[in-house]
Design a protein around this motif. Structure first.
Motif: not given
Length: 559
Positions: A307-313, A325-327, A334-337, A341-347
């Protein structure tokens, strides 16, 4: 929306009326639509009332054509008000427009006066650094409308502003109102300029104007850094006057009240859960964000609740990042993360985590992945896409590997199969044509699709090479003339070289380089044979062919 196929069905008069209505209603059109519309509108010559058509149409005409209705100066004054970004920044068309404008306004050197800057309007955004330097402050008003700058333009803008010889005066005398007038250029200002601006002017600007400015959160954060003391004293506990209250958490200027050390001390025993999504839009510096992340990591040692992940920006991608570790159990998460626009390796790791947890790549997930990340998907992930999801997503896989393009084309063809005989089909399938076999392209050539040459150039190489000139003519339709501009560019050039010149001549668009009758044109394959492999008998003959021909010719001469 307006399509070229639909335009083909209308007579010129109706189309001209439609174009005028589009201007009145301020309808936004893309490059293809405008390029097509201009061809249809000018089919029987240039209309005398050209000024009643959308200004963006002028980007696809030359000033000499416009001369029917007015001067070149008037033409460029209108072009300067058009949406220049319809054309790619590096496109030859856009570069040519600027050169013609400079010639029309008789600007010999690199100095542009205010009057000509007004005429050039948005074309000023394409002037190089030397023009900006020579013109002093004359271009700043127009430059502040530009969406982005090249490094040499940024340097020149800084140099002009630092000199203080502009209507805005030296930075040391600026007020919040000066900053507001220059808001489109603030992102270009570096520390050497920002440190000279009075601190109260920066604070007032942040308070009254920052939220309406075009600056991103990160760009605003660089201004906040200027306002924080450079020497951070160790905070012995939280000073009483800096206690974090509800009022503070609701204040956009919260970042300027705390050094990173004070923030760390004052966050103790404060729950941010209900305020996270709000405070992460505030312009915190990187060091302050690191303190916020540290606070969250201590609060949730086993991983953040979903519930917190989308807010983390922006916070979530500050090191250390442990995606495992991420749920991520919903497409919305997924859309919020990916929105950050994280770098390709993280995406890639985020998408893998989402799929590994048994989630489907549905419409929401695909829209989140978008063109930016679609090429990162591996074969397993691509195969989990349900074809029907492509009906509600907008993807362009033209930059992906051939295998990715092939898989997505097959899925897209299946998704849009129920519309195969409708005019809308081509627009839907076009982004995926880089994976289309030749047989499907031949079928399309019978449908009056007016393919762009840029799309033709992105087709599968084997598919393109097997098309005949008449098939290409039918595919391109109204865009056939543009083929000449591409004839020295691969793979169009390679295609031309394997066609008969006589068949190319029948297209009447000035293509050269095809094979002459009676000549054998051997196209070198695009791969090198492994150097260690021995040449087979047939290959050996071809290898020796030049030498054999030479000795045969010598015998003829000597006999």
């Amino acid at each position: 929306g307006f399509t070229c196929a639909a335009a083909n069905e209308m007579d010129a008069e109706r189309l001209q009326e439609l174009a005028k209505v589009m201007k009145k209603k301020n309808v936004k059109l893309g490059e293809d639509q405008l390029s097509c519309l201009v061809k249809m509108v000018t089919l029987h010559g240039i209309p005398k009332d050209l000024d009643s058509y959308p200004k963006d149409l002028l980007l696809f005409l030359s000033p000499s054509v416009y001369a029917v209705t007015g001067s070149c100066r008037q033409y460029f004054a209108n072009v300067g008000k058009a949406n220049l970004d319809v054309l790619q920044r590096e496109s030859s068309q856009r570069k040519h427009l600027l050169l013609e404008a400079l010639a029309c306004l008789k600007i010999p050197g690199t100095q542009v006066n205010e009057e000509n800057a007004e005429v050039l309007g948005r074309l000023v955004c394409d002037l190089g650094g030397e023009y900006i330097r020579s013109s002093g402050g004359n271009l700043l008003k127009q430059l502040s409308q530009c969406k982005s700058f090249l490094p040499d333009q940024e340097e020149a803008i800084r140099s002009v502003i630092s000199s203080g010889n502009t209507t805005f005066g030296p930075p040391v005398e600026w007020s919040a109102f000066t900053l507001n007038e220059l808001r489109g250029l603030i992102s270009v200002l570096d520390h050497s300029i920002l440190q000279k601006i009075p601190k109260n002017a920066l604070t007032l600007w942040l308070k009254n104007f920052a939220r309406d400015s075009p600056l991103s959160r990160e760009q605003l954060a660089t201004i906040v850094e200027e306002l924080l003391p450079t020497r951070h004293k160790r905070a012995d506990g939280c000073p009483p006057e800096k206690k974090i209250t509800e009022t503070v958490l609701n204040d956009f200027l919260m970042p300027i009240y705390y050094t990173p050390e004070e923030l760390r001390a004052c966050l103790k025993n404060v729950s941010l859960e209900n305020y996270l999504s709000r405070i992460l839009t505030y312009p915190f510096s990187v060091q302050q964000l690191a303190v916020l992340k540290e606070h969250l990591d201590e609060t949730y040692p086993d991983g953040y609740p979903e519930s917190l992940v989308p807010s983390l920006g922006p916070l979530i991608f500050l090191p250390p990042v442990d995606v495992s570790k991420w749920k991520i159990t919903s497409a919305d998460t997924l859309a919020a993360l990916l929105k950050n626009q994280p770098p390709d390796d993280q995406a890639s790791a985020i998408i893998k985590r989402y799929v590994d947890l048994g989630n489907a790549l549905n419409v929401t997930a695909l829209n989140a992945i978008g063109t930016k990340y679609i090429c990162l998907l591996n074969v397993t992930e691509l195969n989990t896409i349900d074809s029907n999801s492509l009906k509600l997503t907008s993807l362009d896989p033209s930059a992906c590997s051939q295998l990715t393009k092939d898989i997505l084309y097959t899925k897209a063809k299946r998704a849009f199969s129920d519309q195969q005989y409708l005019p809308a089909y081509y627009k839907l399938i076009e982004p995926y044509l880089g994976g289309a076999p030749a047989v499907d392209l031949r079928a399309l050539s019978k449908d009056n699709v007016n393919m762009r040459v840029s799309t033709l150039a992105k087709l599968r190489r084997d598919s393109l090479m097997s098309l005949t000139p008449s098939e290409v003519q039918r595919l391109l339709g109204l865009n056939l003339r543009e083929l000449e501009r591409w004839q020295n560019t691969s793979p169009i050039q390679d295609w031309i070289q394997v066609q008969k010149q006589s068949e190319l001549d029948e297209l009447h668009v000035g293509l050269n380089g095809g094979t002459q009758e009676g000549y054998l044109n051997i196209v070198t394959p695009k791969f090198e044979p492994p150097s260690s492999a021995p040449l087979g008998p047939v290959a050996m003959i071809f290898h020796l062919l030049p030498a054999l021909l030479m000795s045969f010719l010598m015998m003829l001469v000597l006999s």
